[in-house]
Design an enzyme around this catalytic site. Sequence first.
Site, short mmCIF file in Angstrom:
data_model
loop_
_atom_site.label_atom_id
_atom_site.label_comp_id
_atom_site.label_asym_id
_atom_site.label_seq_id
_atom_site.Cartn_x
_atom_site.Cartn_y
_atom_site.Cartn_z
N GLU A 41 35.18 49.91 27.77
CA GLU A 41 34.09 49.51 26.89
C GLU A 41 33.17 50.70 26.59
O GLU A 41 32.69 50.86 25.46
CB GLU A 41 33.30 48.37 27.55
CG GLU A 41 32.43 47.59 26.58
CD GLU A 41 31.98 46.26 27.19
OE1 GLU A 41 32.82 45.37 27.40
OE2 GLU A 41 30.77 46.11 27.45
N GLU A 48 34.87 52.72 24.10
CA GLU A 48 34.80 52.02 22.82
C GLU A 48 33.44 52.25 22.16
O GLU A 48 33.35 52.51 20.95
CB GLU A 48 35.04 50.52 23.04
CG GLU A 48 35.13 49.73 21.73
CD GLU A 48 35.23 48.22 21.97
OE1 GLU A 48 35.28 47.78 23.14
OE2 GLU A 48 35.23 47.47 20.97
N CYS A 81 32.00 40.19 28.31
CA CYS A 81 32.43 39.75 29.65
C CYS A 81 32.21 38.28 29.89
O CYS A 81 32.83 37.68 30.75
CB CYS A 81 31.67 40.48 30.74
SG CYS A 81 31.54 42.22 30.47
N SER A 136 32.55 43.82 21.63
CA SER A 136 33.55 44.74 22.18
C SER A 136 34.88 44.00 22.20
O SER A 136 34.94 42.80 22.46
CB SER A 136 33.15 45.13 23.60
OG SER A 136 34.27 45.63 24.29
N LYS A 162 34.91 30.41 32.51
CA LYS A 162 36.12 31.19 32.80
C LYS A 162 37.36 30.30 32.79
O LYS A 162 38.47 30.77 32.54
CB LYS A 162 35.99 31.87 34.16
CG LYS A 162 34.98 33.00 34.20
CD LYS A 162 35.53 34.27 33.60
CE LYS A 162 34.44 35.36 33.55
NZ LYS A 162 34.81 36.44 32.62
N GLU A 196 38.23 30.16 29.27
CA GLU A 196 38.72 31.48 28.85
C GLU A 196 40.18 31.68 29.28
O GLU A 196 41.02 32.13 28.50
CB GLU A 196 37.83 32.57 29.46
CG GLU A 196 38.22 33.98 29.01
CD GLU A 196 37.43 35.05 29.74
OE1 GLU A 196 37.21 34.92 30.97
OE2 GLU A 196 37.03 36.03 29.09
N GLU A 224 45.48 33.06 23.51
CA GLU A 224 45.83 34.49 23.38
C GLU A 224 45.87 35.20 24.75
O GLU A 224 46.27 36.35 24.82
CB GLU A 224 44.83 35.20 22.45
CG GLU A 224 43.38 35.27 22.92
CD GLU A 224 42.54 34.07 22.49
OE1 GLU A 224 43.12 32.98 22.24
OE2 GLU A 224 41.32 34.22 22.43
N CYS A 245 25.62 36.23 36.03
CA CYS A 245 26.63 35.46 36.78
C CYS A 245 26.09 34.90 38.10
O CYS A 245 26.60 33.90 38.59
CB CYS A 245 27.83 36.33 37.06
SG CYS A 245 28.52 37.03 35.57
#
Lengths: 394, 593
Positions: free
Chosen positions: B280, B283, B306, B326, B365, B368, B373, B522
Amino acid sequence: MSVSDKNKLLEKMQERVNLIFKDTDCGAILAKGLSMKPDDIINMVTDSGLRGRGGAGFPTGIKWRGAASASGNKKYVICNADEGEPGTFKDRRILDEQSDKVITGMAICAYAVGASEGYIYLRGEYNFLKDKLQSNCDRWNKIFNSKGINFSVNVRSGSGAYVCGEETALIESMEGNRGEPRNKPPFPVGAGYMNEPTVVNNVETLAYVATIIEKGADYFKSIGTKDSMGGKVFSVSGDCSVKGVYELPLGMTIEEFVNIFGDGDTKAVQVGGASGVCVPRKNFATTVIGFEGVPTGGSMMLFNSSRSMYHVLKNFLEFFEEESCGQCTPCRVGCQQLLKGIEAIRAGEKPMSYLDELRKLAATMSVASKCGLGQSVASPFNSITEHFREEICY
Amino acid sequence: MEKVTLTINDKKVTVDKGTTILNAAKQVGVRIPTLCHHEDLCIAGNCRVCVVEQKGTRALVASCAVPAAEGMQIYTNTKKVREARKTIIELLLSEHAGECTSCYRSGNCELQALAQEYLADGDKFIDVADRSPIDISSPAIVKDDSKCIRCLRCVRTCAELQGVSALWSVNKGNHTKVSTFMNKPMHYVVCTNCGQCINRCPTGALTERNYIEDVWAAIDDPQVHVVVQTAPAVRVGLGEALGMEPGAIVTGKMVAALKALGFNSVLDTDFTADLTIIEEGTELLLRLKEALVEKKNVALPMMTSCSPGWIKFIEHQYPELLDNLSTCKSPQQMFGALAKTYYAKKKGIDPARMISVSIMPCTAKKFEAARPEMNSSGFRDVDYVLTTRELAHMIRQAGIDFRSLPEEKYDSIMGESTGAAVIFGTTGGVMEAALRTAYEIVTGREVPFKNLNIEPVRGMEGIKSAKIKIENVKDEWKFLEGAELSVAVAHGLANADKLMKEIKSGKANFHFIEIMACPGGCIGGGGQPIPTSPEIRKKRADAIYVADSSLPLRKSHDNPEIKLIYEEFLHEPLGHHSHELLHTHYTPRRSRA
């Protein structure tokens, strides 16, 4: 008593008080009001002993004083025309026939407390009145404008929830939110519509304001009793010889009332609508209609001996179960339990002693609910189950 | 500050004007029970269990909602109060399916505790619980209306803290319930799966979709190699879920417990957190180069990716800003992709026989991991996601005495990490870790903050921002000489929403933004121990920084396993393998599902 005798008596009673439905020159009343000092108007309304005619009976002058002394960027006057109490239909007639008086009362209130905007919160089911009312508002707005009075009044439509007659739920509804009562304090006079000082008064209260300005506080006080001054517009329904909307002095006994309106076989009178108190025949002579006895927003429902009080109570509870806003526990769940409870007793699924548990529950609802809706369910429940226990159980 | 004096149970107390009776009572050591009240949320005053008696007033008053006033005389323990509270609890029990022996929240249920305290009779009133089918449409959140007591904490959480309003109070009277837009299942609305509602639900009406049995099945299967990864914030939350104080750091015990449970490889998400920083950070520098040198039209500010709650939020609410995200996968998904490729190859494990489990402080999560994908390894990259709470359940089920468990170390490889990875667990941490690395890449020097602690991005303020001047850069980064890097950090989606509005309106100008869906990041995640409060989150965050500063390596690029993976597998940041395994794309969604 023969029907003609009854009518004569009724006429005589109405002669003593004929304020609301008598046509007057509202322009002159407004001019008179505006010639007074705001403070003097509030004193006059306080002195008249006028109390809220929606049912709760809060002294109007004290409410106005609160709004007048509150600070805000803008103040509002709201006419509570969300007449939803089962058995009341008097505001409908007042709005239909005497909306000038109501608007004049609002303008005087606005002047007294320093408000610049007014709204008539009209019950959703009274939509047929909306255009007529709005065009009268428009007419008055032009008058206010031409006289340089910083006030305008408009109609807002409710959507059919009973709880929106509770003033803070009404305000929430006007703001576009769910119609749910707020926590109090703060009260609307300090922080109401748009969080600004707001007076919310019943239709009839505002109409009486106009007549008090017109005729003076003393005249108003001379009607009724020392605890319940002035007249009151009643909605009379049920097993009656005569029914409809009548303006009468406060302070009559139920017996006097039943003698005029009853069909000769009245066993109970539900005073103040579904959320009011049920008075049985044995208490007619000793019960006064007014703040010292049984207060009422105007609804008087007469039941004769052909009626089952179980079904009357069940009907009320079905109403409350549905019309609770659902926000607070005592009201949301309590109403369901009262209804399911009497059904279970009737069906033999619960013992008769369960009725005492339910009466305790109703008492808890009356002290622990968030607003007047949940707090008042105990009135019909405990009065009907006290006086007609056998009709509930069998 | 203006003061008022009142008496509570005849004891005089002076408090700031505006203090509620509830809080005034706390000051004289009187605890008043509450259910709808929550420190993180606005006042509701609707459950009514906090009622108290005020002398001279007919009705009881809700102490959570009424401010103390001069001369007030309050009584909190009269017959009238006790009876009312007990009746209210009994009413709540009548609309609550009291399946206390089998309920997921049993033992950590506020209604259960209150019912016990008041010896309430759960069968006094007639059962009126709403027995709508349990909503299991979402891979993350289970909604069971039969347990709901309409306190509306979830509704307030969703609206006030998260700015999402997926849950709302609908209908009135006996039909009042918490529901979604058009009563659609949770999976088909704007819900971000953040789980903040779960953290504040007093009962078991909202819980995570738990995969405990599935994970046991994998562990029990001798044919399967079960790899487990643990997120940064779990190490400061797990102890709390097992009865320790908030903020207890239990990394070594957690590793030991996972090994004892039978996981074959116990690895660390922190490894891929370090990897995220490299990818990242690179990037970001690339985007800056494209913007400043090549004058390309690249999407800036770049935003972190994230937090899967945040990703779903932006996909629904700001799909026009998706290019700003990102392209890096979250550390969990990077880990999953590498576990079944790099790790499997190194260890000679057939990835088809590998089950990859993650322990997360998060419920989003779970969603996710289930995204279509997320299978770049050729398999589903992460098979099961367990929350901190689910892991605590498993540890209890296994009869492990957690407190006295000797500490153990993560397996190698993909078990090594730095302090920069640990701080991913709290708001501002990703930003701090990225700056520690990016600044050093560009200048060759450490970030100019004492002990590498970038204080301006730390703390619990909703939106934080900082500027860092870049001077004396290395030759290849000359275009950044004298530039001032402007960064912002937001946590809680309501704050993210505010920041996005500012960016869209052009009011805010940043290069890099970190967003975490949950208040506090988190450590306050939807999978963390219940209850939560600002104080508890602060303790967990403090623990995260302690864990960071106690590690020998505190910059992601210093992680030797990171160096190794680039040497032998990835070759370079944003390279071919990285693109295949570590980066992703996003899906625009409708703002009203």
